[in-house]
Scaffold this motif. Structure first.
Motif, PDB file in Angstrom:
ATOM      1  N   GLN A 131       0.829  -1.128   0.462  1.00  9.40           N
ATOM      2  CA  GLN A 131       0.091  -0.104  -0.410  1.00  9.40           C
ATOM      3  C   GLN A 131       0.450   1.417   0.391  1.00  9.40           C
ATOM      4  N   GLY A 132       1.288   1.799  -0.510  1.00  9.72           N
ATOM      5  CA  GLY A 132       1.486   3.053  -0.858  1.00  9.72           C
ATOM      6  C   GLY A 132       2.564   3.088  -2.449  1.00  9.72           C
ATOM      7  N   ASP A 160       6.862   0.153   6.436  1.00  9.75           N
ATOM      8  CA  ASP A 160       6.465  -0.628   7.304  1.00  9.75           C
ATOM      9  C   ASP A 160       5.864  -2.128   6.898  1.00  9.75           C
ATOM     10  N   LEU A 161       6.763  -3.460   7.453  1.00 13.41           N
ATOM     11  CA  LEU A 161       6.200  -3.984   7.435  1.00 13.41           C
ATOM     12  C   LEU A 161       4.917  -4.362   8.632  1.00 13.41           C
ATOM     13  N   VAL A 162       3.615  -5.223   8.222  1.00 12.26           N
ATOM     14  CA  VAL A 162       2.557  -5.337   8.622  1.00 12.26           C
ATOM     15  C   VAL A 162       1.851  -6.292   8.723  1.00 12.26           C
ATOM     16  N   LEU A 170      11.477  -0.437   7.734  1.00 12.57           N
ATOM     17  CA  LEU A 170      12.151  -1.201   7.529  1.00 12.57           C
ATOM     18  C   LEU A 170      12.840   0.001   6.424  1.00 12.57           C
ATOM     19  N   HIS A 171      14.232  -0.207   6.069  1.00 12.58           N
ATOM     20  CA  HIS A 171      14.625   1.384   4.828  1.00 12.58           C
ATOM     21  C   HIS A 171      14.422  -0.054   3.966  1.00 12.58           C
ATOM     22  N   VAL A 172      13.758   0.363   2.732  1.00 10.06           N
ATOM     23  CA  VAL A 172      14.064   0.224   1.185  1.00 10.06           C
ATOM     24  C   VAL A 172      15.187   0.613   0.771  1.00 10.06           C
ATOM     25  N   LYS A 173      16.184  -0.351   0.060  1.00  9.79           N
ATOM     26  CA  LYS A 173      17.563  -0.689  -0.647  1.00  9.79           C
ATOM     27  C   LYS A 173      17.147  -0.070  -1.899  1.00  9.79           C
ATOM     28  N   GLY A 174      15.902  -0.952  -2.874  1.00  8.25           N
ATOM     29  CA  GLY A 174      16.153  -0.954  -3.962  1.00  8.25           C
ATOM     30  C   GLY A 174      14.461  -1.256  -4.602  1.00  8.25           C
ATOM     31  N   VAL A 175      14.882  -0.608  -6.036  1.00  5.21           N
ATOM     32  CA  VAL A 175      13.325  -1.089  -6.361  1.00  5.21           C
ATOM     33  C   VAL A 175      13.543  -1.399  -7.689  1.00  5.21           C
ATOM     34  N   ILE A 176      13.027  -2.038  -8.514  1.00  4.27           N
ATOM     35  CA  ILE A 176      13.666  -2.878  -9.553  1.00  4.27           C
ATOM     36  C   ILE A 176      11.956  -3.678 -10.154  1.00  4.27           C
ATOM     37  N   ALA A 233       5.835 -13.337   7.222  1.00  3.03           N
ATOM     38  CA  ALA A 233       4.797 -14.505   6.066  1.00  3.03           C
ATOM     39  C   ALA A 233       3.946 -13.513   4.648  1.00  3.03           C
ATOM     40  N   VAL A 234       4.184 -14.929   4.229  1.00  2.83           N
ATOM     41  CA  VAL A 234       3.569 -14.534   2.678  1.00  2.83           C
ATOM     42  C   VAL A 234       1.887 -13.960   3.450  1.00  2.83           C
ATOM     43  N   GLY A 235       1.911 -12.947   2.604  1.00  4.48           N
ATOM     44  CA  GLY A 235       0.448 -12.144   3.281  1.00  4.48           C
ATOM     45  C   GLY A 235       0.336 -11.171   4.197  1.00  4.48           C
ATOM     46  N   ASP A 236       1.973 -10.965   4.974  1.00  3.46           N
ATOM     47  CA  ASP A 236       1.457  -9.238   5.078  1.00  3.46           C
ATOM     48  C   ASP A 236       1.929  -8.556   4.391  1.00  3.46           C
ATOM     49  N   TRP A 237       1.624  -7.469   4.869  1.00  2.00           N
ATOM     50  CA  TRP A 237       1.047  -6.040   4.039  1.00  2.00           C
ATOM     51  C   TRP A 237       2.726  -5.269   4.320  1.00  2.00           C
ATOM     52  N   LEU A 238       3.249  -4.284   3.357  1.00  2.00           N
ATOM     53  CA  LEU A 238       3.380  -3.777   2.928  1.00  2.00           C
ATOM     54  C   LEU A 238       3.320  -2.261   2.830  1.00  2.00           C
ATOM     55  N   ILE A 239       3.042  -1.673   4.062  1.00  2.00           N
ATOM     56  CA  ILE A 239       2.525   0.093   3.991  1.00  2.00           C
ATOM     57  C   ILE A 239       4.075   1.128   4.304  1.00  2.00           C
ATOM     58  N   CYS A 240       4.025   1.855   2.341  1.00  2.00           N
ATOM     59  CA  CYS A 240       4.554   2.650   2.839  1.00  2.00           C
ATOM     60  C   CYS A 240       3.898   3.781   2.892  1.00  2.00           C
TER      61      CYS A 240
END
Length: 62
Positions: free
Chosen positions: A2-3, A12-14, A22-28, A54-61
């Protein structure tokens, strides 16, 4: 996810009710010929978050 996520952003890893920064180091974003786009993220997680992610966790930016 999300975001909007960018390299060097903080997200945030939810996992359930727990939030782990978490710190995003790279996006491809890879645009494949078969029209199946692939998103690859490289990020740093602390040991506690890594142990329960785990699979299904959210990544919120932001």
């Amino acid at each position: 996810m999300q975001g909007c996520i960018t390299t060097n952003s903080i997200a945030d890893l939810v996992h359930g009710s727990e939030h782990f920064p978490l710190h995003v180091k790279g996006v491809i974003l890879e645009l494949a010929k078969n029209q199946c786009n692939i998103l690859s993220l490289t990020f740093e997680l602390d040991q506690k978050a890594l142990a329960i992610a785990a699979v299904g966790d959210w990544l919120i930016c932001d």
